[in-house]
Design a protein around this motif. Structure first.
Motif, PDB file in Angstrom:
ATOM      1  N   ALA A   1      11.455   5.915  -4.897  1.00 21.48           N
ATOM      2  CA  ALA A   1      11.447   4.632  -5.602  1.00 21.48           C
ATOM      3  C   ALA A   1      10.514   3.629  -4.942  1.00 21.48           C
ATOM      4  CB  ALA A   1      12.860   4.060  -5.670  1.00 21.48           C
ATOM      5  N   GLY A   2      10.315   3.742  -3.629  1.00 26.51           N
ATOM      6  CA  GLY A   2       9.396   2.849  -2.934  1.00 26.51           C
ATOM      7  C   GLY A   2       7.961   3.083  -3.348  1.00 26.51           C
ATOM      8  N   ASP A   3       7.553   4.351  -3.420  1.00 22.87           N
ATOM      9  CA  ASP A   3       6.197   4.672  -3.855  1.00 22.87           C
ATOM     10  C   ASP A   3       5.975   4.268  -5.306  1.00 22.87           C
ATOM     11  OD1 ASP A   3       5.042   6.139  -1.477  1.00 22.87           O
ATOM     12  OD2 ASP A   3       6.840   7.314  -1.813  1.00 22.87           O
ATOM     13  N   ILE A   4       6.999   4.444  -6.134  1.00 27.97           N
ATOM     14  CA  ILE A   4       6.877   4.055  -7.538  1.00 27.97           C
ATOM     15  C   ILE A   4       6.760   2.541  -7.661  1.00 27.97           C
ATOM     16  CG2 ILE A   4       8.087   4.031  -9.757  1.00 27.97           C
ATOM     17  CD1 ILE A   4       9.289   6.751  -8.947  1.00 27.97           C
ATOM     18  N   ALA A   5       7.502   1.788  -6.843  1.00 23.97           N
ATOM     19  CA  ALA A   5       7.399   0.331  -6.870  1.00 23.97           C
ATOM     20  C   ALA A   5       5.993  -0.125  -6.504  1.00 23.97           C
ATOM     21  CB  ALA A   5       8.425  -0.285  -5.916  1.00 23.97           C
ATOM     22  N   VAL A   6       5.382   0.506  -5.507  1.00 23.91           N
ATOM     23  CA  VAL A   6       4.018   0.143  -5.113  1.00 23.91           C
ATOM     24  C   VAL A   6       3.039   0.449  -6.245  1.00 23.91           C
ATOM     25  CG1 VAL A   6       2.142   0.630  -3.498  1.00 23.91           C
ATOM     26  CG2 VAL A   6       4.483   0.449  -2.655  1.00 23.91           C
ATOM     27  N   ALA A   7       3.206   1.611  -6.880  1.00 27.70           N
ATOM     28  CA  ALA A   7       2.331   1.963  -8.004  1.00 27.70           C
ATOM     29  C   ALA A   7       2.480   0.966  -9.145  1.00 27.70           C
ATOM     30  CB  ALA A   7       2.651   3.380  -8.488  1.00 27.70           C
ATOM     31  N   LYS A   8       3.706   0.516  -9.404  1.00 28.52           N
ATOM     32  CA  LYS A   8       3.932  -0.451 -10.477  1.00 28.52           C
ATOM     33  C   LYS A   8       3.324  -1.810 -10.146  1.00 28.52           C
ATOM     34  CE  LYS A   8       8.194  -0.381 -12.205  1.00 28.52           C
ATOM     35  NZ  LYS A   8       9.683  -0.291 -12.170  1.00 28.52           N
TER      36      LYS A   8
ATOM     37  N   PRO B   1       7.034  -7.521 -14.153  1.00 26.17           N
ATOM     38  CA  PRO B   1       6.237  -8.333 -13.237  1.00 26.17           C
ATOM     39  C   PRO B   1       6.174  -7.737 -11.839  1.00 26.17           C
ATOM     40  CG  PRO B   1       8.377  -9.349 -13.608  1.00 26.17           C
ATOM     41  CD  PRO B   1       8.279  -8.198 -14.571  1.00 26.17           C
ATOM     42  N   ALA B   2       5.025  -7.888 -11.197  1.00 29.32           N
ATOM     43  CA  ALA B   2       4.848  -7.355  -9.849  1.00 29.32           C
ATOM     44  C   ALA B   2       5.849  -7.949  -8.873  1.00 29.32           C
ATOM     45  CB  ALA B   2       3.417  -7.611  -9.383  1.00 29.32           C
ATOM     46  N   ALA B   3       6.213  -9.215  -9.064  1.00 29.95           N
ATOM     47  CA  ALA B   3       7.153  -9.867  -8.145  1.00 29.95           C
ATOM     48  C   ALA B   3       8.491  -9.130  -8.103  1.00 29.95           C
ATOM     49  CB  ALA B   3       7.353 -11.320  -8.553  1.00 29.95           C
ATOM     50  N   ALA B   4       8.941  -8.635  -9.253  1.00 27.51           N
ATOM     51  CA  ALA B   4      10.204  -7.906  -9.287  1.00 27.51           C
ATOM     52  C   ALA B   4      10.108  -6.595  -8.508  1.00 27.51           C
ATOM     53  CB  ALA B   4      10.603  -7.627 -10.734  1.00 27.51           C
ATOM     54  N   HIS B   5       8.959  -5.927  -8.613  1.00 29.16           N
ATOM     55  CA  HIS B   5       8.781  -4.679  -7.880  1.00 29.16           C
ATOM     56  C   HIS B   5       8.631  -4.932  -6.386  1.00 29.16           C
ATOM     57  CE1 HIS B   5       8.408  -3.497 -11.925  1.00 29.16           C
ATOM     58  NE2 HIS B   5       7.123  -3.751 -12.060  1.00 29.16           N
ATOM     59  N   GLU B   6       8.056  -6.078  -6.044  1.00 31.23           N
ATOM     60  CA  GLU B   6       7.965  -6.438  -4.627  1.00 31.23           C
ATOM     61  C   GLU B   6       9.353  -6.684  -4.045  1.00 31.23           C
ATOM     62  OE1 GLU B   6       5.405  -9.765  -4.974  1.00 31.23           O
ATOM     63  OE2 GLU B   6       3.562  -8.561  -5.092  1.00 31.23           O
ATOM     64  N   GLU B   7      10.258  -7.281  -4.842  1.00 32.80           N
ATOM     65  CA  GLU B   7      11.639  -7.458  -4.389  1.00 32.80           C
ATOM     66  C   GLU B   7      12.320  -6.109  -4.194  1.00 32.80           C
ATOM     67  OE1 GLU B   7      13.881 -10.009  -6.884  1.00 32.80           O
ATOM     68  OE2 GLU B   7      12.550 -11.741  -6.628  1.00 32.80           O
TER      69      GLU B   7
ATOM     70  N   LEU C   1      10.869  -3.294  -3.477  1.00 30.23           N
ATOM     71  CA  LEU C   1      10.286  -2.707  -2.272  1.00 30.23           C
ATOM     72  C   LEU C   1      10.874  -3.350  -1.019  1.00 30.23           C
ATOM     73  CD1 LEU C   1       8.220  -0.690  -1.177  1.00 30.23           C
ATOM     74  CD2 LEU C   1       6.488  -2.490  -1.333  1.00 30.23           C
ATOM     75  N   GLY C   2      11.060  -4.663  -1.060  1.00 30.97           N
ATOM     76  CA  GLY C   2      11.663  -5.344   0.074  1.00 30.97           C
ATOM     77  C   GLY C   2      13.076  -4.877   0.344  1.00 30.97           C
ATOM     78  N   ASP C   3      13.855  -4.684  -0.718  1.00 36.04           N
ATOM     79  CA  ASP C   3      15.224  -4.187  -0.559  1.00 36.04           C
ATOM     80  C   ASP C   3      15.230  -2.787   0.058  1.00 36.04           C
ATOM     81  OD1 ASP C   3      16.177  -6.525  -1.664  1.00 36.04           O
ATOM     82  OD2 ASP C   3      16.417  -5.677  -3.676  1.00 36.04           O
ATOM     83  N   LEU C   4      14.288  -1.938  -0.381  1.00 36.98           N
ATOM     84  CA  LEU C   4      14.211  -0.583   0.173  1.00 36.98           C
ATOM     85  C   LEU C   4      13.825  -0.619   1.643  1.00 36.98           C
ATOM     86  CD1 LEU C   4      12.489   1.247  -2.818  1.00 36.98           C
ATOM     87  CD2 LEU C   4      14.800   1.659  -1.978  1.00 36.98           C
ATOM     88  N   LEU C   5      12.893  -1.489   1.983  1.00 33.80           N
ATOM     89  CA  LEU C   5      12.485  -1.610   3.386  1.00 33.80           C
ATOM     90  C   LEU C   5      13.641  -2.112   4.250  1.00 33.80           C
ATOM     91  CD1 LEU C   5       8.914  -3.112   2.889  1.00 33.80           C
ATOM     92  CD2 LEU C   5       9.439  -0.908   3.946  1.00 33.80           C
ATOM     93  N   ALA C   6      14.433  -3.020   3.696  1.00 32.21           N
ATOM     94  CA  ALA C   6      15.582  -3.522   4.448  1.00 32.21           C
ATOM     95  C   ALA C   6      16.636  -2.450   4.657  1.00 32.21           C
ATOM     96  CB  ALA C   6      16.187  -4.729   3.712  1.00 32.21           C
TER      97      ALA C   6
END
Length: 379
Positions: A309-316, A361-367, A369-374
């Motif tokens: 899901a992290g890689d998919i979020a970056v692609a999105k 929106p990219a902002a939602a995918h960045e959130e 990604l942030g949740d996954l990193l946390a």
């Protein structure tokens, strides 16, 4: 590391180029000049050519009439389809067929897969939910009637692509126990109604209303990860469409600015033009690198520092922002010519906007990604 595509994947690309190459992006009325839908159906002639080229079954196993390829091969084909603005449900059809193959009952596989591989059955999937923002599985409820061994579905899914012309629709739903299932819903079906919606591209979407729809148990996919895997493939495929569209638009821009002259020189030689085009080229290369990473993760189920899901979020993130920047720059560098409805660029702009809306929106995918990193600290 070897980043080259396999011979089978390259063969799929060549077959796709042969099918999509002659397709005219302006074969239907312009969405800018049409108040309703630009067509009542998708391109059935092109659909038949895809079936003849075995491109509708590339992800299916040989026992179901397919080539047994992976998500990377599908994304390669989708990239070519977007360059021609191909009006076919290739992504939704293939992704749904893979879900049935991987998680469906034997009876469901026998009912759907052989004819889906030939294009005789058309499949699509509902993934926008009720509003386009909340998770799709929360928009429909599914409960089991133990007396009749049937499932009862209620709810609404909005923005379902190709719903009016599909024979089966994959609908995610939540159970009272909080699990997610996929209902493979025949269309038409008692209790199912469709309202027409029009996309930014002028295509017909369906608002799907389910009122106590009953399905037999074999039409329900109950495996816990089935919806996540289907949704991941739909999302990654949408990123591939964005990449293909962006590449074609940048090529159109290069061709135009190389011929258009000001002060006796092609405008492509002006530094301001060249810098903008170079920035968009960088966008496309980032979209491509992140796409293949995501497609590789879902194809191989390989492990990593983060879930797939992290890689998919970056692609999105790159696809939704990148495709918008590419078409906006193209419109700017084309000048007034880009708004001419006799020239296809405005169609690509409409498709790009629809893809951006579909990805979110990219902002939602960045959130995300942030949740996954946390949740998965690195190193």
């Amino acid at each position: 590391m070897d980043f080259t595509f396999t011979e089978e994947q390259q063969a799929a690309v060549e077959a796709a180029k042969a099918v999509f190459g002659p397709v005219a992006p302006d074969s239907v009325p312009s969405p800018a000049l049409t108040s309703g839908a630009i067509a009542d159906d998708f391109d059935r002639t092109l659909w038949a050519k895809l079936a003849d080229a075995d491109l509708l079954s590339i992800l299916l196993a040989p026992e179901h009439g397919g080539a047994g390829l992976d998500a990377i091969a599908l994304c390669l084909v989708l990239r070519e389809s977007a360059k021609a603005l191909a009006r076919v449900p290739l992504l939704e059809h293939t992704a749904t067929a893979v879900a049935v193959q991987t998680y469906g009952s034997d009876e469901l596989k026998k009912q759907i897969l052989p004819r889906a591989a030939l294009g005789e059955l058309v499949l699509t999937a509902a993934s926008a939910g009720r509003t386009g923002h909340a998770p799709a599985q929360l928009a429909v409820s599914a409960r089991r009637d133990m007396d009749t061994d049937t499932w009862i579905l209620d709810g609404t899914q909005t923005g379902v692509p190709w719903a009016h012309n599909a024979d089966h629709i994959a609908v995610p739903a939540h159970t009272p126990q909080g699990r997610t299932v996929i209902a493979v819903l025949p269309h038409p079906h008692e209790g199912l109604s469709l309202a027409e919606q029009i996309s930014t591209t002028g295509e017909r979407l369906g608002e799907l209303h389910l009122d106590s729809v009953r399905l037999d148990a074999h039409q329900i996919i109950e495996t816990d990860e089935s919806w996540d895997r289907l949704h991941q493939l739909l999302t990654t495929g949408t990123c591939a469409l964005a990449l293909g569209l962006g590449e074609r638009v940048l090529q159109m821009t290069g061709d135009y600015t190389s011929k258009r002259e000001q002060f006796g020189y092609p405008v492509a030689t002006f530094q301001a033009v060249a810098v903008q085009a170079a920035d968009r080229y960088i966008d496309l290369r980032a979209m491509e690198a992140t796409l293949w990473q995501a497609a590789w993760r879902i194809s191989t189920q390989a492990g990593g520092a983060l879930p797939a899901a992290g890689d998919i979020a970056v692609a999105k993130i790159w696809a939704s922002e990148g495709v918008r920047r590419v078409v906006q720059t193209a419109q700017h560098l084309h000048g007034g010519f880009g708004a001419d409805t006799d020239y296809p660029l405005h169609r690509y702009h409409a498709w790009a906007k629809q893809l951006e809306l579909s990805l979110g929106p990219a902002a939602a995918h960045e959130e995300t990604l942030g949740d996954l990193l946390a949740a998965h600290p690195l190193g």
